[in-house]
Motif scaffolding. Sequence first.
Motif, PDB file in Angstrom:
ATOM      1  N   HIS A   1      37.895  40.579  40.845  1.00 16.83           N
ATOM      2  CA  HIS A   1      37.751  41.015  42.230  1.00 16.83           C
ATOM      3  C   HIS A   1      39.142  41.248  42.804  1.00 16.83           C
ATOM      4  O   HIS A   1      40.026  40.405  42.649  1.00 16.83           O
ATOM      5  N   ILE A   2      39.342  42.391  43.460  1.00 24.13           N
ATOM      6  CA  ILE A   2      40.615  42.698  44.117  1.00 24.13           C
ATOM      7  C   ILE A   2      40.324  42.912  45.593  1.00 24.13           C
ATOM      8  O   ILE A   2      39.499  43.750  45.956  1.00 24.13           O
ATOM      9  N   ASP A   3      41.013  42.151  46.455  1.00 24.46           N
ATOM     10  CA  ASP A   3      40.776  42.305  47.893  1.00 24.46           C
ATOM     11  C   ASP A   3      41.689  43.375  48.490  1.00 24.46           C
ATOM     12  O   ASP A   3      42.501  43.978  47.786  1.00 24.46           O
ATOM     13  N   ASP A   4      41.557  43.606  49.785  1.00 25.25           N
ATOM     14  CA  ASP A   4      42.325  44.649  50.463  1.00 25.25           C
ATOM     15  C   ASP A   4      43.824  44.381  50.472  1.00 25.25           C
ATOM     16  O   ASP A   4      44.621  45.290  50.643  1.00 25.25           O
ATOM     17  N   ALA A   5      44.226  43.122  50.303  1.00 29.02           N
ATOM     18  CA  ALA A   5      45.646  42.761  50.240  1.00 29.02           C
ATOM     19  C   ALA A   5      46.188  42.890  48.809  1.00 29.02           C
ATOM     20  O   ALA A   5      47.305  42.484  48.538  1.00 29.02           O
ATOM     21  N   ASN A   6      45.375  43.442  47.909  1.00 31.58           N
ATOM     22  CA  ASN A   6      45.737  43.638  46.502  1.00 31.58           C
ATOM     23  C   ASN A   6      45.944  42.314  45.771  1.00 31.58           C
ATOM     24  O   ASN A   6      46.783  42.208  44.876  1.00 31.58           O
ATOM     25  N   ILE A   7      45.189  41.306  46.176  1.00 29.50           N
ATOM     26  CA  ILE A   7      45.189  40.018  45.474  1.00 29.50           C
ATOM     27  C   ILE A   7      43.991  40.021  44.542  1.00 29.50           C
ATOM     28  O   ILE A   7      42.856  40.232  44.973  1.00 29.50           O
ATOM     29  N   ALA A   8      44.264  39.821  43.257  1.00 26.19           N
ATOM     30  CA  ALA A   8      43.191  39.826  42.259  1.00 26.19           C
ATOM     31  C   ALA A   8      42.761  38.397  41.963  1.00 26.19           C
ATOM     32  O   ALA A   8      43.599  37.508  41.783  1.00 26.19           O
ATOM     33  N   THR A   9      41.465  38.200  41.915  1.00 27.56           N
ATOM     34  CA  THR A   9      40.896  36.925  41.479  1.00 27.56           C
ATOM     35  C   THR A   9      40.075  37.214  40.239  1.00 27.56           C
ATOM     36  O   THR A   9      39.184  38.065  40.259  1.00 27.56           O
ATOM     37  N   ILE A  10      40.405  36.516  39.175  1.00 30.91           N
ATOM     38  CA  ILE A  10      39.723  36.717  37.905  1.00 30.91           C
ATOM     39  C   ILE A  10      38.883  35.490  37.608  1.00 30.91           C
ATOM     40  O   ILE A  10      39.373  34.360  37.651  1.00 30.91           O
ATOM     41  N   ASP A  11      37.597  35.714  37.353  1.00 27.90           N
ATOM     42  CA  ASP A  11      36.728  34.645  36.858  1.00 27.90           C
ATOM     43  C   ASP A  11      36.889  34.663  35.353  1.00 27.90           C
ATOM     44  O   ASP A  11      36.571  35.662  34.697  1.00 27.90           O
ATOM     45  N   MET A  12      37.409  33.571  34.823  1.00 23.66           N
ATOM     46  CA  MET A  12      37.742  33.519  33.405  1.00 23.66           C
ATOM     47  C   MET A  12      37.319  32.186  32.824  1.00 23.66           C
ATOM     48  O   MET A  12      37.305  31.171  33.508  1.00 23.66           O
ATOM     49  N   THR A  13      36.968  32.215  31.565  1.00 24.00           N
ATOM     50  CA  THR A  13      36.632  30.990  30.865  1.00 24.00           C
ATOM     51  C   THR A  13      37.519  30.894  29.637  1.00 24.00           C
ATOM     52  O   THR A  13      38.351  31.769  29.384  1.00 24.00           O
ATOM     53  N   LEU A  14      37.349  29.850  28.884  1.00 28.91           N
ATOM     54  CA  LEU A  14      38.076  29.669  27.626  1.00 28.91           C
ATOM     55  C   LEU A  14      37.068  29.331  26.545  1.00 28.91           C
ATOM     56  O   LEU A  14      35.924  28.981  26.822  1.00 28.91           O
ATOM     57  N   THR A  15      37.501  29.445  25.314  1.00 33.88           N
ATOM     58  CA  THR A  15      36.585  29.134  24.212  1.00 33.88           C
ATOM     59  C   THR A  15      36.221  27.659  24.211  1.00 33.88           C
ATOM     60  O   THR A  15      35.189  27.274  23.671  1.00 33.88           O
ATOM     61  N   SER A  16      37.058  26.844  24.844  1.00 33.04           N
ATOM     62  CA  SER A  16      36.794  25.413  24.947  1.00 33.04           C
ATOM     63  C   SER A  16      37.354  24.903  26.267  1.00 33.04           C
ATOM     64  O   SER A  16      38.474  25.249  26.646  1.00 33.04           O
ATOM     65  N   ALA A  17      36.589  24.059  26.968  1.00 27.46           N
ATOM     66  CA  ALA A  17      37.054  23.491  28.230  1.00 27.46           C
ATOM     67  C   ALA A  17      38.257  22.579  28.009  1.00 27.46           C
ATOM     68  O   ALA A  17      39.037  22.336  28.924  1.00 27.46           O
ATOM     69  N   ALA A  18      38.441  22.110  26.794  1.00 24.03           N
ATOM     70  CA  ALA A  18      39.553  21.213  26.477  1.00 24.03           C
ATOM     71  C   ALA A  18      40.777  21.975  25.954  1.00 24.03           C
ATOM     72  O   ALA A  18      41.695  21.377  25.422  1.00 24.03           O
ATOM     73  N   CYS A  19      40.796  23.287  26.120  1.00 19.41           N
ATOM     74  CA  CYS A  19      41.899  24.101  25.617  1.00 19.41           C
ATOM     75  C   CYS A  19      43.228  23.645  26.226  1.00 19.41           C
ATOM     76  O   CYS A  19      43.381  23.638  27.445  1.00 19.41           O
TER      77      CYS A  19
END
Length: 125
Positions: A56-74
Amino acid sequence: MTDTPETTVTETTVTENPVTTTKPATEEEVREALYDVVDPELGIDVVNLGLIYGIHIDDANIATIDMTLTSAACPLTDVIEDQARSATDGIVSELKINWVWMPPWGPDKITDEGREQLRALGFNV
């Protein structure tokens, strides 16, 4: 009698700091940049691994990425965050990563390109 040429003076106003408006980056531009972010353990980019759940990119050009990892313990979360910030530098004004764990990542999220890359590394996927 001598003719005297007329002189015309034109004034020009120069604005010191013109206001420029730039459009926020697109989701596709950010996604394209994230192909340069490589999971240090697997050696495959986070996009083809299916680790990007949303951008998601807002009007102020700030990007928020929903991201995961292959393991929560990475243990390499910081490395991936640094790579993502470097990859998007100059595209967005700021990058925020929202680490999400639901739905959990699984091999079914890997793209066909990612599967080919993993096979080339000797993984059976």
